[in-house]
Design a protein around this motif. Structure first.
Motif, PDB file in Angstrom:
ATOM      1  N   ASN A   1      34.662  70.919  52.431  1.00  0.00           N
ATOM      2  CA  ASN A   1      35.636  70.970  51.343  1.00  0.00           C
ATOM      3  C   ASN A   1      36.270  69.604  51.099  1.00  0.00           C
ATOM      4  O   ASN A   1      36.533  69.230  49.948  1.00  0.00           O
ATOM      5  N   VAL A   2      36.537  68.858  52.167  1.00  0.00           N
ATOM      6  CA  VAL A   2      37.106  67.518  52.028  1.00  0.00           C
ATOM      7  C   VAL A   2      36.139  66.596  51.286  1.00  0.00           C
ATOM      8  O   VAL A   2      36.548  65.802  50.411  1.00  0.00           O
ATOM      9  N   LYS A   3      34.859  66.675  51.616  1.00  0.00           N
ATOM     10  CA  LYS A   3      33.869  65.847  50.918  1.00  0.00           C
ATOM     11  C   LYS A   3      33.848  66.176  49.428  1.00  0.00           C
ATOM     12  O   LYS A   3      33.824  65.278  48.582  1.00  0.00           O
ATOM     13  N   THR A   4      33.869  67.454  49.094  1.00  0.00           N
ATOM     14  CA  THR A   4      33.861  67.864  47.687  1.00  0.00           C
ATOM     15  C   THR A   4      35.123  67.396  46.976  1.00  0.00           C
ATOM     16  O   THR A   4      35.066  66.863  45.849  1.00  0.00           O
ATOM     17  N   ALA A   5      36.289  67.600  47.613  1.00  0.00           N
ATOM     18  CA  ALA A   5      37.560  67.187  46.993  1.00  0.00           C
ATOM     19  C   ALA A   5      37.636  65.683  46.833  1.00  0.00           C
ATOM     20  O   ALA A   5      38.201  65.179  45.848  1.00  0.00           O
TER      21      ALA A   5
END
Length: 464
Positions: free
Chosen positions: A399-403
């Motif tokens: 999720n951090v990579k996507t955000a």
């Protein structure tokens, strides 16, 4: 007003540098060592172990003889007068001496003693040894040994529980520290956006609304950062309580988290029933109750004892009218003996104790079954929680990579005027939430692992 918003980033930067310069790194090994040495609960547990160790020593077993010594001294001085009524003085021939004036025999004068001294001294030694007491002390000695082992397990449980508390606070400090870093980056990004909005407004490329939105966001980011720093101070004080350090001591902690290999964790779980500290304590309590029952049966057997004694008495009496010399009496005595005591019937107290001991042993065995079932349940729950939280942590990483990608693209689109400042702010908040959620998931997963290791009895045997 513009000057205030421009000075804020500089103040936060200087404040952060000052804090980092004052803080010292407290790694996990040092924290554990300080906890073991200084924590109040751990120190009390160690004292309890020391008491139990003294109790299980041979000096408290009843297997050694008892020796009693006594000594005394007495001094006496008398001034005495001895009267001899009806007796008269005699001459050398044995005839009564006649008073020339009265013509009567002369009475014998009274005798007296002045400062007549007498001393009396005595000393004695007595040794008693129980040769056989129906095996009562034998099983009591074994019970004391098991009580010492039980106290060690209780101390281990205290250390494990305190260690979980320590890392719960330690990782909370680490989580807040990482959140402060994330909030600082968010604050810096907002400050850059404010500066860019001001330049764009000055050159007529944007309206005042972008500037106002950036100013509001910067204030909110600064408030969040201030609150998080205050929370960090409060949490460090909690850490100092556990370590028994000065409350205002401040630290930087190690934010690195490593997880135990899953195969090793599964192996620990398989052996959990043999190593769980609560289960081991239950087994020790069963052994203690069993020895108590066996010791109580000694009431049916006799007690055989040996005794030995040595005595010395010295009496020195002053001379008297009938004993003109000093009277000395010096006595020494030796004695050996054996005793046999057998309580044929004690009113039923011994039988009652045996019955109660059997019931307590049975109750302990029932309790062991209950504890075993509860431990299996707790381990199953802890295992499920750990694997679930570990998966959540991995998903939060994605999720951090996507955000992050979304935010970077939003920044580029904002520069090109394709999205508004509100949309950029939303992407920024999404990235902030994703990073803080990942931090929370990371430390939650690690704490779940530690709880599982504690239930498996391996918390003190692995590298944390």
């Amino acid at each position: 007003m513009k000057e205030v918003y421009r000075v804020l980033p500089l103040l936060f930067f200087v404040f952060s540098c000052t804090l980092e310069a004052q803080e010292q790194l407290l790694d996990k090994e040092v924290a554990v060592q300080l906890m073991l040495e200084n924590n109040f609960g751990v120190r009390i547990a160690k004292n309890n172990v020391a008491v139990a160790k003294n109790n299980q020593d041979i000096l408290n077993s009843g297997f050694l003889p008892s020796i009693t010594g006594n000594a005394g001294a007495n001094y006496q001085r008398d001034d005495s007068t001895f009267e001899f009524p009806g007796q008269f003085l005699n001459d050398a021939d044995g005839n009564p001496v006649i008073d020339e004036e009265t013509g009567n025999p002369v009475p014998r004068p009274d005798a007296s003693l002045y400062k007549a001294e007498a001393q009396r001294y005595n000393a004695s030694l007595r040794a008693d040894y129980v040769l056989f007491d129906g095996l009562g002390r034998f099983y009591d000695y074994k019970r004391l040994k098991e009580e010492y082992n039980l106290t060690e397990l209780q101390a281990r449980e205290t250390i494990e529980t305190t260690m979980l508390q320590l890392f719960s606070v330690y990782y909370e400090v680490a989580r807040i520290s990482e959140n402060i870093q994330i909030l600082s980056e968010t604050y810096k990004s907002t400050a850059d956006r404010l500066k860019r909005a001001e330049y764009s407004f000055e050159f007529g490329q944007s309206n005042k609304l972008d500037v106002l939105n950036a100013e509001v966001d910067l204030v909110n980011d600064s408030i969040n950062l201030m609150n998080e720093r205050q929370l960090l101070k409060n949490t460090i004080r909690d850490l100092n309580i556990l370590l028994n350090q000065e409350l205002e001591n401040t630290y930087k902690v190690d934010t690195t988290v490593t997880f135990t290999d899953m195969l090793i964790v599964e192996d620990f779980i398989e052996k959990a029933e043999k190593n769980n500290v609560s289960m081991l304590q239950a087994e020790k309590n069963t052994m203690i109750n069993d020895y108590t029952l066996k010791a109580s049966k000694s009431v049916f057997l006799p007690t055989i004892g040996l005794t030995g004694s040595y005595g010395w008495n010295l009496n020195q009496n002053a001379p008297g009218p009938f004993f003109p010399g000093v009277n000395v009496n010096n006595t020494r005595s030796f004695g050996l003996g054996a005793t046999l005591t057998w309580s044929i019937f004690d009113g039923g107290r011994g039988i009652t104790q045996i019955k109660n001991a059997k019931i307590l042993l049975e109750s302990q065995e029932i309790l062991n079954t209950q504890i075993r079932q509860e431990i299996k349940r707790d381990i199953a729950n802890a295992r499920g929680n750990y694997f679930n939280l570990f998966e959540v942590y991995e998903l939060q990483g994605q999720n951090v990579k996507t955000a992050t990608n979304n935010y970077l693209r939003s920044v580029e689109r904002y520069k090109l005027g394709q999205i508004t400042s509100v949309e950029l702010r939303q992407a920024q908040i999404n990235l902030l939430n994703a990073k803080t959620s990942k931090n929370l998931a990371k430390y939650n997963a690690k704490l779940a692992e530690l709880q599982l290791l504690q239930l498996a009895g391996q918390l003190l045997n692995v590298d944390i």
